[in-house]
Scaffold this motif. Structure first.
Motif, PDB file in Angstrom:
ATOM      1  N   LYS A 256      26.247  -0.588  -3.482  1.00  0.00           N
ATOM      2  CA  LYS A 256      26.180   0.626  -4.289  1.00  0.00           C
ATOM      3  C   LYS A 256      27.138   0.528  -5.480  1.00  0.00           C
ATOM      4  O   LYS A 256      28.250   0.003  -5.346  1.00  0.00           O
ATOM      5  N   PRO A 257      26.725   1.041  -6.631  1.00  0.00           N
ATOM      6  CA  PRO A 257      27.639   1.044  -7.777  1.00  0.00           C
ATOM      7  C   PRO A 257      28.805   1.985  -7.534  1.00  0.00           C
ATOM      8  O   PRO A 257      28.669   3.006  -6.865  1.00  0.00           O
ATOM      9  N   ARG A 258      29.955   1.619  -8.079  1.00  0.00           N
ATOM     10  CA  ARG A 258      31.165   2.422  -7.934  1.00  0.00           C
ATOM     11  C   ARG A 258      31.603   2.940  -9.299  1.00  0.00           C
ATOM     12  O   ARG A 258      31.288   2.363 -10.342  1.00  0.00           O
ATOM     13  N   HIS A 259      32.369   4.007  -9.270  1.00  0.00           N
ATOM     14  CA  HIS A 259      32.931   4.568 -10.499  1.00  0.00           C
ATOM     15  C   HIS A 259      34.218   3.816 -10.807  1.00  0.00           C
ATOM     16  O   HIS A 259      35.217   3.941 -10.092  1.00  0.00           O
ATOM     17  N   VAL A 260      34.183   3.002 -11.862  1.00  0.00           N
ATOM     18  CA  VAL A 260      35.316   2.157 -12.244  1.00  0.00           C
ATOM     19  C   VAL A 260      35.957   2.729 -13.503  1.00  0.00           C
ATOM     20  O   VAL A 260      35.257   3.037 -14.486  1.00  0.00           O
ATOM     21  N   VAL A 261      37.276   2.852 -13.485  1.00  0.00           N
ATOM     22  CA  VAL A 261      38.014   3.387 -14.634  1.00  0.00           C
ATOM     23  C   VAL A 261      39.022   2.334 -15.097  1.00  0.00           C
ATOM     24  O   VAL A 261      39.784   1.795 -14.291  1.00  0.00           O
ATOM     25  N   ILE A 262      39.018   2.061 -16.406  1.00  0.00           N
ATOM     26  CA  ILE A 262      39.879   1.023 -16.974  1.00  0.00           C
ATOM     27  C   ILE A 262      40.517   1.543 -18.251  1.00  0.00           C
ATOM     28  O   ILE A 262      39.838   2.135 -19.103  1.00  0.00           O
ATOM     29  N   ASP A 263      41.825   1.296 -18.406  1.00  0.00           N
ATOM     30  CA  ASP A 263      42.524   1.601 -19.661  1.00  0.00           C
ATOM     31  C   ASP A 263      42.541   0.346 -20.525  1.00  0.00           C
ATOM     32  O   ASP A 263      42.860  -0.754 -20.038  1.00  0.00           O
ATOM     33  N   ARG A 293      40.448   5.086 -22.511  1.00  0.00           N
ATOM     34  CA  ARG A 293      40.125   4.981 -21.083  1.00  0.00           C
ATOM     35  C   ARG A 293      38.612   4.997 -20.963  1.00  0.00           C
ATOM     36  O   ARG A 293      37.951   5.926 -21.444  1.00  0.00           O
ATOM     37  N   ILE A 294      38.065   3.949 -20.351  1.00  0.00           N
ATOM     38  CA  ILE A 294      36.620   3.850 -20.202  1.00  0.00           C
ATOM     39  C   ILE A 294      36.229   3.944 -18.731  1.00  0.00           C
ATOM     40  O   ILE A 294      37.072   3.709 -17.844  1.00  0.00           O
ATOM     41  N   SER A 295      34.979   4.279 -18.496  1.00  0.00           N
ATOM     42  CA  SER A 295      34.455   4.282 -17.135  1.00  0.00           C
ATOM     43  C   SER A 295      33.167   3.481 -17.094  1.00  0.00           C
ATOM     44  O   SER A 295      32.438   3.389 -18.090  1.00  0.00           O
ATOM     45  N   LEU A 296      32.908   2.880 -15.946  1.00  0.00           N
ATOM     46  CA  LEU A 296      31.690   2.123 -15.702  1.00  0.00           C
ATOM     47  C   LEU A 296      31.126   2.563 -14.360  1.00  0.00           C
ATOM     48  O   LEU A 296      31.858   3.001 -13.476  1.00  0.00           O
TER      49      LEU A 296
END
Length: 340
Positions: A256-263, A293-296
């Motif tokens: 399953k895809p996850r909510h990834v947060v990266i600065d 800050r981005i999210s994927l």
């Protein structure tokens, strides 16, 4: 009307058909030939419409590309060249035609690893010779990445056919960890390219539960069609959307895809905005110093970790915790290598 690679394949197919004077060609025959030629390239049949076919004929008959092809209809049914020696590959091209075909040829040159396109490539090569003679320039204006001598390239055509025609294959496969190759019976589902390497997504016949296997083509020693094992589809595998939420090729059915947060710091933020990590990328916050800050929404796999590590200290994983830990462990391990 844009001259793209599909248009170029269709008109070269029509030309090749009309050169065959031993057969009488109806509109349905020519449309079917064009559909088959495109299917060989695309891997799935999308019927060419009558309107598209008529536009192609109009293009060939016109002076836009300098063809002025003498296409006539006999008995209100059969298409042929009025001049039996006519072919579009023997004609000079006007300036607009040279420019349009040069653009298409730059793309099609990159596809010669597909033997299914051999007949179209031959016609295209003849057109290319005309362009070179006319312009005095034979250097392409586009250079797509290509690994010279890539060992898996020789298997692309056969595996492509197996995928498209749903045919079981037997491969000799040696992973980097194995001391010798194994002989495997595989149901091929998809050919996928990632960073100049090709991969076969399939399923070993020995799998007891729905499970896809990823085979790097450069680790394959041989391929042959298997006539003993009927092809089997894999429940839960959708070749059109399986990798929609994946970076790279590493994933399994049920992931399953996850909510990834990266600065991302200010020096790399413009580049990552112009070339996103993934189509799901969103800018969640902009900071005063220019960082973002981005999210994927993606499956967590080794390719994602390597992509983040490629930005070094310019990127910091905020969430989820398990991904942050994986990246941190890799950074610490790398730092240890540089300590005296």
């Amino acid at each position: 009307m844009p001259i793209n690679r599909a248009t170029l394949i269709r008109i070269s197919t029509i030309d090749r058909c009309l050169q065959n004077r031993y057969r009488r060609w109806t509109i349905n025959d020519l449309i079917e030939a064009c559909t088959d030629a495109l299917a060989e390239f695309e891997g799935r049949a999308n019927p060419v419409s009558r309107r598209t076919f008529q536009n192609d004929l109009a293009l060939m008959r016109s002076d836009r590309l300098g063809y002025n092809a003498p296409i006539v209809v006999r008995d209100n049914k059969y298409y042929e060249y009025e001049d039996p020696d006519f072919t579009i590959t023997h004609l000079p091209l006007n300036d607009e035609g040279l420019d349009a075909l040069n653009s298409a040829l730059d793309i099609l040159r990159q596809l010669q690893c597909f033997p299914q396109l051999a007949s179209s490539i031959e016609t295209i090569s003849k057109l290319n010779e005309q362009i070179s003679r006319r312009t005095g320039v034979s250097v392409p204006a586009m250079d797509m990445e290509h690994v010279a001598g890539y060992r898996g390239e020789r298997f692309i055509g056969m595996i492509y056919d197996a995928v498209r025609k749903h045919r079981t294959i037997t491969i000799e496969y040696q992973s980097f960890k194995a001391s010798r190759p194994d002989t495997l019976t595989v149901y091929p589902y998809l050919l996928k390219e990632y960073r100049n390497r090709w991969f076969l997504v399939g399923e070993k016949s020995t799998n007891r539960a729905p499970h896809v296997n990823i085979f790097a083509l450069d680790r394959i020693h041989s391929v042959k069609f298997d006539h003993e094992h009927p092809f089997r589809k894999c429940a839960g595998f959708d070749p059109e959307h399986f990798f929609d939420d994946t970076i790279g090729v590493t994933r399994q059915i049920g992931d399953k895809p996850r909510h990834v947060v990266i600065d991302i710091d200010s020096t790399q933020a413009p580049y990552i905005e112009s070339k996103p990590f993934h189509r799901s990328q969103k800018v969640e916050q902009r900071f005063d110093d220019g960082s973002i800050r981005i999210s994927l929404k993606v499956v967590i796999n080794s390719e994602l970790v390597r992509l983040i590590l490629g930005y070094g200290g310019h990127a910091e994983v905020i969430a989820p915790t398990e991904l942050r830990v994986k990246v941190a462990e890799s950074v610490i391990k790398a730092a240890d290598r540089y300590r005296e």
